[in-house]
Design a protein around this motif. Structure first.
Motif, PDB file in Angstrom:
ATOM      1  N   PHE A 388       0.638  -1.428   0.108  1.00  0.00           N
ATOM      2  CA  PHE A 388       0.163  -0.082   0.566  1.00  0.00           C
ATOM      3  C   PHE A 388       1.083   1.629  -0.151  1.00  0.00           C
ATOM      4  CE2 PHE A 388      -3.666  -2.853   1.131  1.00  0.00           C
ATOM      5  CZ  PHE A 388      -4.446  -2.141   0.861  1.00  0.00           C
ATOM      6  N   ASP A 389       1.589   1.341   0.900  1.00  0.00           N
ATOM      7  CA  ASP A 389       2.566   2.749   1.062  1.00  0.00           C
ATOM      8  C   ASP A 389       3.209   2.910  -0.769  1.00  0.00           C
ATOM      9  OD1 ASP A 389       4.111   0.442   0.498  1.00  0.00           O
ATOM     10  OD2 ASP A 389       5.341   0.734   2.924  1.00  0.00           O
ATOM     11  N   ASP A 390       3.431   2.235  -1.381  1.00  0.00           N
ATOM     12  CA  ASP A 390       3.871   2.556  -2.959  1.00  0.00           C
ATOM     13  C   ASP A 390       2.897   3.079  -3.351  1.00  0.00           C
ATOM     14  OD1 ASP A 390       5.955   0.958  -2.084  1.00  0.00           O
ATOM     15  OD2 ASP A 390       4.953  -0.880  -3.477  1.00  0.00           O
ATOM     16  N   VAL A 391       1.806   3.380  -3.330  1.00  0.00           N
ATOM     17  CA  VAL A 391       0.766   3.693  -3.872  1.00  0.00           C
ATOM     18  C   VAL A 391      -0.603   4.698  -2.813  1.00  0.00           C
ATOM     19  CG1 VAL A 391       1.291   3.193  -5.768  1.00  0.00           C
ATOM     20  CG2 VAL A 391      -0.287   1.874  -4.302  1.00  0.00           C
ATOM     21  N   ASP A 392      -0.045   4.473  -1.762  1.00  0.00           N
ATOM     22  CA  ASP A 392      -1.954   5.131  -1.471  1.00  0.00           C
ATOM     23  C   ASP A 392      -1.860   5.683  -0.094  1.00  0.00           C
ATOM     24  OD1 ASP A 392      -4.018   3.727  -2.451  1.00  0.00           O
ATOM     25  OD2 ASP A 392      -4.260   2.441  -0.999  1.00  0.00           O
ATOM     26  N   GLY A 393      -0.789   6.881   0.199  1.00  0.00           N
ATOM     27  CA  GLY A 393      -0.757   7.747   1.087  1.00  0.00           C
ATOM     28  C   GLY A 393      -0.956   7.144   2.061  1.00  0.00           C
ATOM     29  N   VAL A 394      -1.954   8.105   2.739  1.00  0.00           N
ATOM     30  CA  VAL A 394      -2.599   7.722   3.823  1.00  0.00           C
ATOM     31  C   VAL A 394      -2.601   6.317   4.801  1.00  0.00           C
ATOM     32  CG1 VAL A 394      -4.692   7.878   3.548  1.00  0.00           C
ATOM     33  CG2 VAL A 394      -4.087   8.467   5.511  1.00  0.00           C
ATOM     34  N   PHE A 395      -3.082   5.155   3.475  1.00  0.00           N
ATOM     35  CA  PHE A 395      -2.875   3.909   3.331  1.00  0.00           C
ATOM     36  C   PHE A 395      -1.634   3.173   4.170  1.00  0.00           C
ATOM     37  CE2 PHE A 395      -7.004   4.861   2.077  1.00  0.00           C
ATOM     38  CZ  PHE A 395      -7.586   4.297   2.691  1.00  0.00           C
ATOM     39  N   ALA A 396      -0.615   4.076   3.660  1.00  0.00           N
ATOM     40  CA  ALA A 396       0.647   3.589   3.410  1.00  0.00           C
ATOM     41  C   ALA A 396       1.190   3.377   5.120  1.00  0.00           C
ATOM     42  CB  ALA A 396       2.224   5.099   3.025  1.00  0.00           C
ATOM     43  N   LEU A 397       0.983   4.793   5.639  1.00  0.00           N
ATOM     44  CA  LEU A 397       1.117   4.204   7.261  1.00  0.00           C
ATOM     45  C   LEU A 397      -0.169   3.781   8.477  1.00  0.00           C
ATOM     46  CD1 LEU A 397       0.409   8.443   8.255  1.00  0.00           C
ATOM     47  CD2 LEU A 397       3.152   7.031   8.198  1.00  0.00           C
ATOM     48  N   TYR A 398      -0.960   3.296   7.870  1.00  0.00           N
ATOM     49  CA  TYR A 398      -1.764   2.290   7.542  1.00  0.00           C
ATOM     50  C   TYR A 398      -1.139   1.253   7.882  1.00  0.00           C
ATOM     51  CZ  TYR A 398      -6.186  -0.419   9.470  1.00  0.00           C
ATOM     52  OH  TYR A 398      -7.260  -0.876  10.143  1.00  0.00           O
ATOM     53  N   GLU A 399      -0.428   1.047   6.397  1.00  0.00           N
ATOM     54  CA  GLU A 399      -0.208  -0.788   6.146  1.00  0.00           C
ATOM     55  C   GLU A 399       0.901  -1.119   7.762  1.00  0.00           C
ATOM     56  OE1 GLU A 399       1.142  -3.711   3.856  1.00  0.00           O
ATOM     57  OE2 GLU A 399      -1.067  -2.213   4.087  1.00  0.00           O
ATOM     58  N   ALA A 400       1.622  -0.832   8.501  1.00  0.00           N
ATOM     59  CA  ALA A 400       2.516  -0.696   8.879  1.00  0.00           C
ATOM     60  C   ALA A 400       1.313  -0.828  10.623  1.00  0.00           C
ATOM     61  CB  ALA A 400       3.182   0.375   9.849  1.00  0.00           C
ATOM     62  N   VAL A 401       0.166  -0.468  10.112  1.00  0.00           N
ATOM     63  CA  VAL A 401      -0.656  -1.110  12.112  1.00  0.00           C
ATOM     64  C   VAL A 401      -0.887  -2.395  11.264  1.00  0.00           C
ATOM     65  CG1 VAL A 401      -2.729  -0.685  12.524  1.00  0.00           C
ATOM     66  CG2 VAL A 401      -1.752   1.148  12.058  1.00  0.00           C
ATOM     67  N   ARG A 402      -1.706  -2.526  10.141  1.00  0.00           N
ATOM     68  CA  ARG A 402      -2.624  -3.981   9.017  1.00  0.00           C
ATOM     69  C   ARG A 402      -0.894  -4.753   9.601  1.00  0.00           C
ATOM     70  NH1 ARG A 402      -3.096  -3.568   3.689  1.00  0.00           N
ATOM     71  NH2 ARG A 402      -4.600  -5.781   3.799  1.00  0.00           N
ATOM     72  N   SER A 403       0.969  -4.688   9.700  1.00  0.00           N
ATOM     73  CA  SER A 403       1.484  -5.437   9.992  1.00  0.00           C
ATOM     74  C   SER A 403       1.662  -5.474  11.282  1.00  0.00           C
ATOM     75  CB  SER A 403       2.402  -4.635   8.908  1.00  0.00           C
ATOM     76  OG  SER A 403       2.051  -4.762   7.596  1.00  0.00           O
ATOM     77  N   GLY A 404       1.228  -5.509  12.505  1.00  0.00           N
ATOM     78  CA  GLY A 404       2.176  -5.599  13.810  1.00  0.00           C
ATOM     79  C   GLY A 404       2.737  -3.936  13.701  1.00  0.00           C
ATOM     80  N   GLU A 405       3.051  -3.285  13.846  1.00  0.00           N
ATOM     81  CA  GLU A 405       3.987  -2.540  14.001  1.00  0.00           C
ATOM     82  C   GLU A 405       3.212  -0.908  14.099  1.00  0.00           C
ATOM     83  OE1 GLU A 405       8.171  -2.834  11.465  1.00  0.00           O
ATOM     84  OE2 GLU A 405       6.296  -3.185  10.200  1.00  0.00           O
ATOM     85  N   PRO A 406       2.558  -0.774  15.112  1.00  0.00           N
ATOM     86  CA  PRO A 406       1.664   0.287  15.387  1.00  0.00           C
ATOM     87  C   PRO A 406       2.577   1.529  15.797  1.00  0.00           C
ATOM     88  CG  PRO A 406       1.611  -1.051  16.860  1.00  0.00           C
ATOM     89  CD  PRO A 406       2.450  -2.485  15.669  1.00  0.00           C
ATOM     90  N   GLU A 407       3.754   1.647  16.086  1.00  0.00           N
ATOM     91  CA  GLU A 407       4.696   2.669  16.216  1.00  0.00           C
ATOM     92  C   GLU A 407       4.900   3.654  15.285  1.00  0.00           C
ATOM     93  OE1 GLU A 407       5.293  -0.745  16.867  1.00  0.00           O
ATOM     94  OE2 GLU A 407       4.907  -1.326  18.886  1.00  0.00           O
ATOM     95  N   ARG A 408       4.946   3.113  14.296  1.00  0.00           N
ATOM     96  CA  ARG A 408       5.309   3.413  13.449  1.00  0.00           C
ATOM     97  C   ARG A 408       3.851   4.629  12.480  1.00  0.00           C
ATOM     98  NH1 ARG A 408       6.697  -1.034   8.141  1.00  0.00           N
ATOM     99  NH2 ARG A 408       6.568   1.531   7.183  1.00  0.00           N
ATOM    100  N   ALA A 409       2.729   4.000  13.106  1.00  0.00           N
ATOM    101  CA  ALA A 409       1.981   4.894  12.586  1.00  0.00           C
ATOM    102  C   ALA A 409       1.223   6.061  13.686  1.00  0.00           C
ATOM    103  CB  ALA A 409       0.875   4.103  12.568  1.00  0.00           C
ATOM    104  N   VAL A 410       1.159   5.465  15.082  1.00  0.00           N
ATOM    105  CA  VAL A 410       1.047   6.315  16.223  1.00  0.00           C
ATOM    106  C   VAL A 410       1.187   7.871  16.438  1.00  0.00           C
ATOM    107  CG1 VAL A 410       0.533   6.758  18.723  1.00  0.00           C
ATOM    108  CG2 VAL A 410       0.506   4.148  17.739  1.00  0.00           C
TER     109      VAL A 410
END
Length: 559
Positions: A388-410
């Protein structure tokens, strides 16, 4: 314009019984433990007869069926079970010896047969399984079976889209065609079966016997201006016509009979049933069709309005279903779909978790513009080739949450959004917070993201019951996402089941009924039911339809 009359001499093999396991258990339980039976109602073609047939399979039962031709003949439905010139009292005595009586098409019973069924329910010696079409006039004695609370009533809903897609999986149809057929048929599986059996070269809609039967109320309209109005509406699709451009007297009569829908806010009118437009167009002669369509309508502005509505939904982080009939009409009519529109439709579907639909929309756009980069990007995203983070803007940050790395997006996601709450709850290991974020994501149409949030909640819940409930919800939502598999969902497991429970659940997930499982494992049906009940308790829900996704997520696509 091509029409097609189906050859009735080549019947299709029956479809497997699918998606009605909970209803099946309810019907079977309706004559167990001293209960008197059940009435199953619903529109024509919803599967009432098939459901009861499956429920009584292997039991000692008698069958009677109402028919329109015999509605004036007393006891016509029971002619094979009763002697000639029998009195109502003697008929009750004779039939009270039956253990189980199945009454199909009860809305077509003659009055004497209907009264006999009612009396059997009152006496309570014979168990009853009754099927009736609820939109048709029903004999008073039949209606009093449930209105008088003699028997419980099961109103059969349409088969869910996921189950219909499973039925059509072997038909070689693309996802957009499956979704269009699902919408056109509105739960009528007999109509669906008829359309699927027609050759693919017969045009947008084959004029099969089932189509003609359902078109009869329109073709039979003889009031002033009615047929003309119906045909004008059919050829106006996918856009609505303004009220003041039509015969208002004819519109009033058609609205009273439920054949048209009037949108008062937009002061526009459309045909009431999605089948009627394509069916009317298919039976209209060439010259008349040419006259009705001689002024080509510019669909460009309407298509652009749909595209903007979809974009607004994505920007507002809300992908609840949006009416977009113009794009769907283009696909149904095999017309070119602009790549810019198709890419947005693909993105909207992907964010909803409808990954096969997303791929199909991207391919539609590439039919018109093979090198379109946006459509190509959507195909790569659905196929897991890029993130997602290659093309999706705001969803790039949310990709980290989906991957289990919420610290990158909080703290970096839109404040107050379900995405931000998801990230915060995952960082804190708050199972309840993850469940609440999942509920909000589901409400806003992000079914896949909601499934992932529930799956993450399973791993942090301290209460085993809460974890089981989150798991069940995750599985049920994942099943609606067309076989998608992501890292967050890969960890879903059956829970702490015994070896026998796991064996039975696996067979149930493969589509076997309790009786078939019992025969295969040399167990009693009751034992199988008990094991399934215990397994459901551990999983947190009795959602049998979700079992295939619990055991395995087949035909998986990355997203």
């Amino acid at each position: 314009m091509t029409t097609y009359e189906q050859d009735a001499t080549t019947p299709l093999p029956p479809w497997p019984f699918t998606g009605r396991d909970d209803e099946l258990e309810r019907v079977r339980g309706a004559w167990a433990a001293g209960r008197q039976g059940i009435v199953v109602t619903g529109p024509a073609g919803h599967g009432k007869t098939r459901l009861i047939t499956e429920a009584v399979r292997g039991t000692d039962h008698a069958l009677v069926t109402g028919t329109p031709e015999a509605r004036e003949l007393p006891f016509a439905a029971f002619a094979h079970l009763l002697p000639d010139a029998v009195s109502p009292q003697r008929a009750v005595r004779i039939l009270s010896g039956l253990r189980l009586l199945v009454v199909d098409d009860a809305h077509l019973l003659d009055e004497a047969s209907a009264a006999l069924v009612h009396q059997l329910a009152v006496h309570g010696r014979t168990r009853l399984a009754v099927a009736a079409v609820d939109a048709a006039p029903v004999p008073g004695a039949v209606a009093r079976l449930w209105t008088g609370e003699l028997l419980p009533r099961l109103a059969l809903p349409p088969l869910p889209y996921e189950d219909v897609a499973q039925l059509l999986a072997t038909a070689g149809l693309d996802p957009l065609t499956v979704r269009r057929l699902y919408g056109v048929c509105r739960g009528d599986l007999r109509l669906l079966r008829d359309l699927v059996a027609a050759p693919p070269a017969c045009g947008p809609l084959p004029v099969t016997p089932a189509v003609r039967e359902r078109l009869a109320p329109l073709l039979g309209r003889s009031g002033p201006g009615e047929r003309e109005t119906l045909e004008r509406l059919a050829f106006a699709e996918p856009l609505a016509l303004p009220l003041d451009d039509l015969d208002l007297d004819a519109l009033e009569r058609l609205e009273t009979d439920g054949l048209i829908h009037v949108d008062e806010r937009a002061a526009a009118v459309t045909l009431a049933h999605p089948l009627h437009g394509p069916a009317l167009r298919a039976v209209t002669g060439r010259l008349r069709a040419r006259r009705l369509t001689r002024a080509p309508r510019d669909l460009g502005p309407a298509l652009e309005a749909e595209r903007r509505a979809l974009v607004r939904g994505i920007e507002r982080l809300d992908v609840r279903e949006v009416p977009a009939p113009v794009g769907e009409w283009l696909v149904a009519e095999d017309m070119p779909v602009p790549a810019g529109y198709a890419a947005v439709r693909a993105r909207f579907a992907r964010l909803r978790g409808e990954v096969r639909d997303a791929a199909a929309w991207a391919r539609e756009g590439m039919r018109e513009t093979p090198g379109d980069t946006a459509c190509q990007a959507e195909l790569r995203l659905v196929g897991g080739e890029v993130r997602f983070d290659d093309v999706d803007g705001v969803f790039a940050l949310y990709e980290a949450v989906r991957s289990g790395e919420p610290e990158r997006a909080v703290g970096r996601l839109p404040q107050g959004s379900a995405f931000a709450r998801h990230a915060d709850a995952l960082r804190r290991g708050d199972g309840g917070g993850l469940d609440r974020a999942a509920e909000e994501l589901e409400e806003r149409g992000f079914l896949l993201f909601a499934a992932e949030a529930y799956a993450q909640a399973v791993r942090v819940h301290r209460d085993p019951r809460a974890a089981r409930l989150s798991r069940t919800r995750a599985v049920a939502l994942a099943r609606r996402c067309q076989g998608v598999r992501t890292p967050a969902l890969d960890g879903l497991v059956l829970g702490e089941l015994t070896a026998r429970q796991r064996q039975i659940v696996t067979l149930a997930a493969a589509g076997l009924s309790n009786r078939e499982i019992a025969e295969r494992l040399t167990l009693s049906v009751r034992t199988v039911g008990n094991h399934l009940y215990s397994a459901y308790t551990r999983l947190g829900s009795a959602d049998r339809a979700a079992l295939p996704a619990v055991v395995e997520l087949p035909e998986c696509v990355s997203a």
